[in-house]
Design a protein around this motif. Structure first.
Motif, PDB file in Angstrom:
ATOM      1  N   ARG A 106      -7.089   6.772   2.720  1.00  0.00           N
ATOM      2  CA  ARG A 106      -6.782   5.412   2.383  1.00  0.00           C
ATOM      3  C   ARG A 106      -5.610   5.037   3.699  1.00  0.00           C
ATOM      4  O   ARG A 106      -5.535   4.070   3.680  1.00  0.00           O
ATOM      5  N   LEU A 107      -4.931   6.334   3.783  1.00  0.00           N
ATOM      6  CA  LEU A 107      -3.775   6.121   4.733  1.00  0.00           C
ATOM      7  C   LEU A 107      -3.834   6.907   5.743  1.00  0.00           C
ATOM      8  O   LEU A 107      -4.032   8.249   5.656  1.00  0.00           O
ATOM      9  N   LEU A 108      -3.920   6.656   7.070  1.00  0.00           N
ATOM     10  CA  LEU A 108      -4.147   7.762   7.983  1.00  0.00           C
ATOM     11  C   LEU A 108      -2.702   7.706   9.009  1.00  0.00           C
ATOM     12  O   LEU A 108      -2.330   6.534   9.286  1.00  0.00           O
ATOM     13  N   LEU A 109      -2.106   8.926   9.358  1.00  0.00           N
ATOM     14  CA  LEU A 109      -0.926   8.972  10.067  1.00  0.00           C
ATOM     15  C   LEU A 109      -1.379   9.657  11.452  1.00  0.00           C
ATOM     16  O   LEU A 109      -1.952  10.619  11.360  1.00  0.00           O
ATOM     17  N   LEU A 110      -0.942   8.900  12.504  1.00  0.00           N
ATOM     18  CA  LEU A 110      -1.410   9.283  13.674  1.00  0.00           C
ATOM     19  C   LEU A 110      -0.303   9.597  14.384  1.00  0.00           C
ATOM     20  O   LEU A 110       0.593   8.857  14.847  1.00  0.00           O
ATOM     21  N   ASP A 111       0.018  10.851  14.858  1.00  0.00           N
ATOM     22  CA  ASP A 111       1.010  11.159  15.745  1.00  0.00           C
ATOM     23  C   ASP A 111       0.778  11.013  17.400  1.00  0.00           C
ATOM     24  O   ASP A 111       0.287  12.090  17.835  1.00  0.00           O
ATOM     25  N   GLU A 112       1.211  10.080  18.076  1.00  0.00           N
ATOM     26  CA  GLU A 112       0.854   9.940  19.506  1.00  0.00           C
ATOM     27  C   GLU A 112      -0.677  10.156  19.864  1.00  0.00           C
ATOM     28  O   GLU A 112      -0.849  11.186  20.687  1.00  0.00           O
ATOM     29  N   PRO A 113      -1.514   9.460  19.227  1.00  0.00           N
ATOM     30  CA  PRO A 113      -2.914   9.703  19.666  1.00  0.00           C
ATOM     31  C   PRO A 113      -3.270   9.553  21.083  1.00  0.00           C
ATOM     32  O   PRO A 113      -4.242   9.978  21.407  1.00  0.00           O
ATOM     33  N   SER A 114      -2.520   8.790  21.891  1.00  0.00           N
ATOM     34  CA  SER A 114      -2.835   8.770  23.547  1.00  0.00           C
ATOM     35  C   SER A 114      -2.002   9.561  24.293  1.00  0.00           C
ATOM     36  O   SER A 114      -2.200   9.358  25.401  1.00  0.00           O
ATOM     37  N   ALA A 115      -1.383  10.399  23.626  1.00  0.00           N
ATOM     38  CA  ALA A 115      -0.564  11.252  24.601  1.00  0.00           C
ATOM     39  C   ALA A 115      -1.438  11.934  25.651  1.00  0.00           C
ATOM     40  O   ALA A 115      -2.361  12.589  25.088  1.00  0.00           O
ATOM     41  N   ALA A 130       3.705  -0.653   4.443  1.00  0.00           N
ATOM     42  CA  ALA A 130       2.786  -0.945   5.269  1.00  0.00           C
ATOM     43  C   ALA A 130       1.645  -1.755   4.169  1.00  0.00           C
ATOM     44  O   ALA A 130       1.582  -0.946   3.199  1.00  0.00           O
ATOM     45  N   GLU A 131       0.940  -2.594   4.438  1.00  0.00           N
ATOM     46  CA  GLU A 131      -0.043  -3.340   3.516  1.00  0.00           C
ATOM     47  C   GLU A 131      -1.440  -2.545   3.751  1.00  0.00           C
ATOM     48  O   GLU A 131      -1.531  -1.956   5.023  1.00  0.00           O
ATOM     49  N   HIS A 132      -2.313  -2.866   2.944  1.00  0.00           N
ATOM     50  CA  HIS A 132      -3.683  -2.396   2.961  1.00  0.00           C
ATOM     51  C   HIS A 132      -4.323  -2.873   4.354  1.00  0.00           C
ATOM     52  O   HIS A 132      -4.390  -4.169   4.755  1.00  0.00           O
ATOM     53  N   ALA A 133      -4.911  -1.934   4.831  1.00  0.00           N
ATOM     54  CA  ALA A 133      -5.666  -2.005   6.273  1.00  0.00           C
ATOM     55  C   ALA A 133      -4.827  -2.565   7.406  1.00  0.00           C
ATOM     56  O   ALA A 133      -5.173  -3.118   8.414  1.00  0.00           O
ATOM     57  N   GLU A 134      -3.478  -2.377   7.359  1.00  0.00           N
ATOM     58  CA  GLU A 134      -2.608  -2.754   8.388  1.00  0.00           C
ATOM     59  C   GLU A 134      -2.577  -1.637   9.481  1.00  0.00           C
ATOM     60  O   GLU A 134      -2.698  -0.678   9.039  1.00  0.00           O
ATOM     61  N   MET A 174       0.849  -1.245  -0.152  1.00  0.00           N
ATOM     62  CA  MET A 174       0.000   0.168  -0.131  1.00  0.00           C
ATOM     63  C   MET A 174       0.735   1.225  -0.067  1.00  0.00           C
ATOM     64  O   MET A 174       0.897   1.968  -0.904  1.00  0.00           O
ATOM     65  N   ILE A 175       1.715   1.384   0.878  1.00  0.00           N
ATOM     66  CA  ILE A 175       2.820   2.219   0.932  1.00  0.00           C
ATOM     67  C   ILE A 175       4.217   1.619   1.211  1.00  0.00           C
ATOM     68  O   ILE A 175       4.157   0.881   2.064  1.00  0.00           O
ATOM     69  N   VAL A 176       5.176   2.101   0.531  1.00  0.00           N
ATOM     70  CA  VAL A 176       6.397   1.619   0.342  1.00  0.00           C
ATOM     71  C   VAL A 176       7.439   2.800   0.581  1.00  0.00           C
ATOM     72  O   VAL A 176       7.387   3.628  -0.435  1.00  0.00           O
ATOM     73  N   ILE A 177       8.065   2.950   1.568  1.00  0.00           N
ATOM     74  CA  ILE A 177       9.025   4.154   1.762  1.00  0.00           C
ATOM     75  C   ILE A 177      10.637   3.384   1.651  1.00  0.00           C
ATOM     76  O   ILE A 177      10.807   2.620   2.347  1.00  0.00           O
ATOM     77  N   ASP A 178      11.261   4.042   0.886  1.00  0.00           N
ATOM     78  CA  ASP A 178      12.469   3.528   0.481  1.00  0.00           C
ATOM     79  C   ASP A 178      13.839   4.399   0.821  1.00  0.00           C
ATOM     80  O   ASP A 178      13.724   5.638  -0.018  1.00  0.00           O
ATOM     81  N   LYS A 179      14.523   4.241   1.892  1.00  0.00           N
ATOM     82  CA  LYS A 179      15.822   5.105   1.786  1.00  0.00           C
ATOM     83  C   LYS A 179      15.630   6.356   1.956  1.00  0.00           C
ATOM     84  O   LYS A 179      16.219   7.321   1.345  1.00  0.00           O
ATOM     85  N   LEU A 180      14.471   6.896   2.795  1.00  0.00           N
ATOM     86  CA  LEU A 180      14.177   8.308   2.889  1.00  0.00           C
ATOM     87  C   LEU A 180      14.969   9.126   3.462  1.00  0.00           C
ATOM     88  O   LEU A 180      15.586   8.621   4.865  1.00  0.00           O
ATOM     89  N   VAL A 181      15.307  10.247   3.206  1.00  0.00           N
ATOM     90  CA  VAL A 181      16.390  11.224   3.625  1.00  0.00           C
ATOM     91  C   VAL A 181      15.783  12.565   3.716  1.00  0.00           C
ATOM     92  O   VAL A 181      15.301  13.047   2.685  1.00  0.00           O
ATOM     93  N   ARG A 197     -10.243   1.294  11.341  1.00  0.00           N
ATOM     94  CA  ARG A 197      -9.701   0.056  10.332  1.00  0.00           C
ATOM     95  C   ARG A 197     -10.594  -0.888  10.128  1.00  0.00           C
ATOM     96  O   ARG A 197     -10.631  -1.193   8.818  1.00  0.00           O
ATOM     97  N   GLU A 198     -11.469  -1.269  10.977  1.00  0.00           N
ATOM     98  CA  GLU A 198     -12.288  -2.227  10.465  1.00  0.00           C
ATOM     99  C   GLU A 198     -13.609  -1.708   9.651  1.00  0.00           C
ATOM    100  O   GLU A 198     -14.111  -2.339   8.514  1.00  0.00           O
ATOM    101  N   GLN A 199     -14.088  -0.537  10.102  1.00  0.00           N
ATOM    102  CA  GLN A 199     -15.254  -0.016   9.251  1.00  0.00           C
ATOM    103  C   GLN A 199     -14.611   0.590   7.893  1.00  0.00           C
ATOM    104  O   GLN A 199     -15.460   0.542   6.903  1.00  0.00           O
ATOM    105  N   GLU A 200     -13.438   1.216   7.811  1.00  0.00           N
ATOM    106  CA  GLU A 200     -13.016   1.879   6.610  1.00  0.00           C
ATOM    107  C   GLU A 200     -11.817   1.246   5.985  1.00  0.00           C
ATOM    108  O   GLU A 200     -11.437   1.897   4.908  1.00  0.00           O
ATOM    109  N   GLN A 201     -11.401   0.172   6.583  1.00  0.00           N
ATOM    110  CA  GLN A 201     -10.062  -0.749   5.729  1.00  0.00           C
ATOM    111  C   GLN A 201      -9.137   0.429   5.274  1.00  0.00           C
ATOM    112  O   GLN A 201      -8.429   0.332   4.242  1.00  0.00           O
ATOM    113  N   VAL A 202      -8.744   1.236   6.366  1.00  0.00           N
ATOM    114  CA  VAL A 202      -8.007   2.410   6.174  1.00  0.00           C
ATOM    115  C   VAL A 202      -6.486   1.843   6.591  1.00  0.00           C
ATOM    116  O   VAL A 202      -6.591   0.856   7.617  1.00  0.00           O
TER     117      VAL A 202
END
Ligand SMILES: Nc1ncnc2c1ncn2[C@@H]1O[C@H](COP(=O)(O)OP(=O)(O)OP(=O)(O)O)[C@@H](O)[C@H]1O
Ligand SMILES: [Mg+2]
Length: 239
Positions: free
Chosen positions: A155-164, A25-29, A1-8, A182-187
């Motif tokens: 389709r991709l959700l980025l969460l930075d410390e949601p429980s802080a 990351a794979e779909h819905a992981e 789904m998303i592939v990050i390679d040697k990011l600088v 994740r269950e409802q939206e397969q994100v």
């Protein structure tokens, strides 16, 4: 789904904060990113979201290179939703207005339907639609930040410390909301967390970052029982 390679990437020309970050990351992981303060977790999410332009490496989203697209494009066209570590709601705006900001690029009818749907999934938002976000509790704010990011159906959700800063009980409620998403939206969810044990419990896999690169990766269940991870991030507690 998303592939990050040697990011600088980094904030100034001289200093690299991400020093060759490789992950996928794979779909819905659900993927948790762990690591010490300052190792580059937020910088990684900000780079994926488009706030920082990588100097080297690539970010492929469903096979398409999105590494240099600006943030508004990523929200509008690439299906990326981002909840930053701080300032993740507009405190002076009401709950309804925050959700409307999230639906800025959507047709009005569709945004209204989506808001109704999210308010039924998260009833606390429905009950407080007219309240200023500043009046919400920490947990309610995190749910609002999540719902705002979900408005345009990413389709991709980025969460930075949601429980802080949340109490253990509220933390579990926020994590439950993430599992529901994740269950409802397969994100696909990439989540930075300090509450390592609780985050690993709801995750499929995890990456442990150190000084701008991946130090360790594996299935969440395996990492929970890894002596090194337990010692460093889980306070040595048994899983
Ligand atoms: N806006 C910025 N401008 C310049 N340097 C920054 C900026 N934001 C972060 N940095 C630097 O980048 C490095 C990584 O920061 P980052 O916020 O990615 O860490 P983190 O892993 O998210 O830490 P934490 O667990 O404390 O949130 C740090 O050295 C930090 O000082
Ligand atoms: Mg951070």
């Amino acid at each position: 789904m998303i592939v990050i390679d040697k990011l600088v990437a980094g904030y100034s020309a001289e200093v690299d904060i991400l020093k060759g970050m490789t992950l996928c990351a794979e779909h819905a992981e659900i993927i948790t990113l762990l690591g010490p303060n300052g190792c580059g977790k937020s910088t990684l999410l900000k780079t994926i979201a488009g706030f920082l332009r990588p100097r080297q490496g690539s970010i492929l989203l469903q096979g398409k290179d999105v590494s240099t697209l600006p943030v508004h494009h990523k929200i509008r066209h690439s299906g990326i939703g981002f909840v930053p570590q701080t300032e993740n709601v507009f405190a002076a705006l009401s709950v309804r207005e925050n959700l409307q900001v999230g639906g800025h690029y959507m047709a009005r009818q569709e945004a209204r339907r989506r808001m109704e749907q999210l308010c039924s999934t998260y009833p606390v938002l429905g009950r407080k639609l007219n309240a200023p976000a500043a009046s919400l509790s920490g947990g309610e704010r995190q749910i609002l930040a999540l719902a705002r990011a979900l408005m345009p159906r990413p389709r991709l959700l980025l969460l930075d410390e949601p429980s802080a800063g949340l109490s253990p009980k509220v933390l579990l409620e926020v994590f439950e909301a993430i599992v529901t998403v994740r269950e409802q939206e397969q994100v696909t969810i990439l989540m930075v967390e300090q509450n390592a044990m609780e985050a690993l419990r709801i995750s499929d896999r995890a990456y442990v970052l150190s000084m701008g690169a991946v130090a360790l990766t594996g299935r969440a269940g395996e990492l929970m029982n890894d002596p090194q991870v337990r010692e460093l991030y889980l306070g040595g507690r048994a899983a």
